[in-house]
Design an enzyme around this catalytic site. Structure first.
Site, PDB file in Angstrom:
ATOM      1  N   LEU A  66      -8.319  10.276   0.238  1.00 36.85           N
ATOM      2  CA  LEU A  66      -7.362   9.278  -0.241  1.00 36.85           C
ATOM      3  C   LEU A  66      -7.852   7.921   0.236  1.00 36.85           C
ATOM      4  CD1 LEU A  66      -3.759  10.763   0.296  1.00 36.85           C
ATOM      5  CD2 LEU A  66      -5.042  10.550  -1.836  1.00 36.85           C
ATOM      6  N   ASP A  67      -7.713   6.938  -0.615  1.00 37.26           N
ATOM      7  CA  ASP A  67      -8.159   5.601  -0.291  1.00 37.26           C
ATOM      8  C   ASP A  67      -7.369   5.027   0.888  1.00 37.26           C
ATOM      9  OD1 ASP A  67      -9.874   3.427  -0.938  1.00 37.26           O
ATOM     10  OD2 ASP A  67      -8.168   2.369  -1.775  1.00 37.26           O
TER      11      ASP A  67
END
Length: 293
Positions: A66-67
């Protein structure tokens, strides 16, 4: 959710093989930088020191990415065998993900299929960004597809926005952010893909809401609570509901996903019981293909 701290890790699912956490916004999964003290890895090690694996560089095996700016469901494998089972599900594109987002403006169409091919931007000053095929400096664009469904229309801090459900059918780096920007509706608070103009919100409004990994012996089905509600953010004022989120999730699970055909990239395998830096680099290269935020 409160901003991230070492102590406030939110666990959505925990078994002998996997942990799924509700990742905070603006926190990295892991980091080699000495000054980066607060990561999901450090949160896990603080909460579950007995589960850290000394044979891995970071102590935990993250099944996907996930960013930094994205919150939501993040799965962690607690042993090598569990990581392998999850890897095969991702590799065979059996995993179902759905994200919630607030995007700028009024999205006119209730349902949209976004199929802009995405590549790396090699333009000077933009090498940290991705771009759509045909854009100047777009290198090696690859096919990708996102399904967008409007949930609600409303306003954020007085400006018109639309709450949407985003279902990535592929997993390119920054895919959801690039696709939303490409149709003229960048995600609220996305400083990078608003060309450094959208910096007022306290976070980027992208959240990994739903994660389904169909593991044979332990199927994982997790929902990370919706953070984009008026009770949690007074600046978000919904005005008209178009689709019910729960009904859409039922459809996502029952309808087969469209498949994007492409040549698989070769993955080299090593048999060493301890993960080397080279092995981790190979793993990260694969994970980037599934970093959709």
């Amino acid at each position: 959710m409160e901003p991230a701290s070492l102590e406030n890790l939110s666990v959505l699912y925990h078994s002998a093989n996997y942990i799924v956490v509700n990742k905070h916004w603006d926190i990295r999964i892991d980091s080699k930088m000495w000054y980066e003290k607060q990561t999901v890895q450090s949160q896990l090690k603080h909460r579950f020191p007995e589960l850290a694996d000394p044979d891995t560089y970071y102590g935990f095996r993250f099944c996907h990415q996930l960013d930094f700016s994205t919150s939501g469901a993040l799965c962690v494998a607690l042993n090598k065998a569990a990581a392998g089972h999850a890897y095969r599900c991702f590799k065979d594109r059996l995993v179902t993900k759905a994200y919630l987002a607030l995007v700028r403006g009024v999205v006119a169409e209730e349902k949209m299929s976004l199929d802009f091919a995405i590549g790396k931007n090699i333009t000077e000053g933009k090498t940290h960004m991705m771009c759509t095929e045909g854009t100047e400096g777009c290198e090696n664009p690859k096919p990708c597809q996102t399904e967008l469904t409007v949930l609600e229309y409303g306003a954020y801090d007085g400006d018109p926005v639309t709450k949407v459900l985003l279902q990535p059918l592929t997993g390119r780096t920054h895919q959801l952010r690039v696709h939303c920007s490409a149709i003229g509706h960048p995600i609220v608070g996305d400083y990078t893909y608003s060309l450094r103009t959208d910096n007022a919100p306290y976070r980027m409004m992208l959240h990994a809401y739903f994660l389904h990994i169909p593991l044979e012996n332990e199927p994982i089905h997790v929902i990370a609570p919706d953070p984009f509600t008026p009770s949690l953010d007074l600046k978000w004022a919904p005005q008209r509901c178009v689709n019910i989120l729960e009904d859409l999730l039922k459809n996502i699970l029952t309808e087969p996903q469209a498949e994007i055909q492409e040549e698989p990239e070769p993955v080299s395998r090593k048999s060493s019981p301890v993960e080397s830096e080279e092995q981790r680099a190979q793993c990260q290269q694969w994970l980037c293909e599934w970093n959709v935020d």
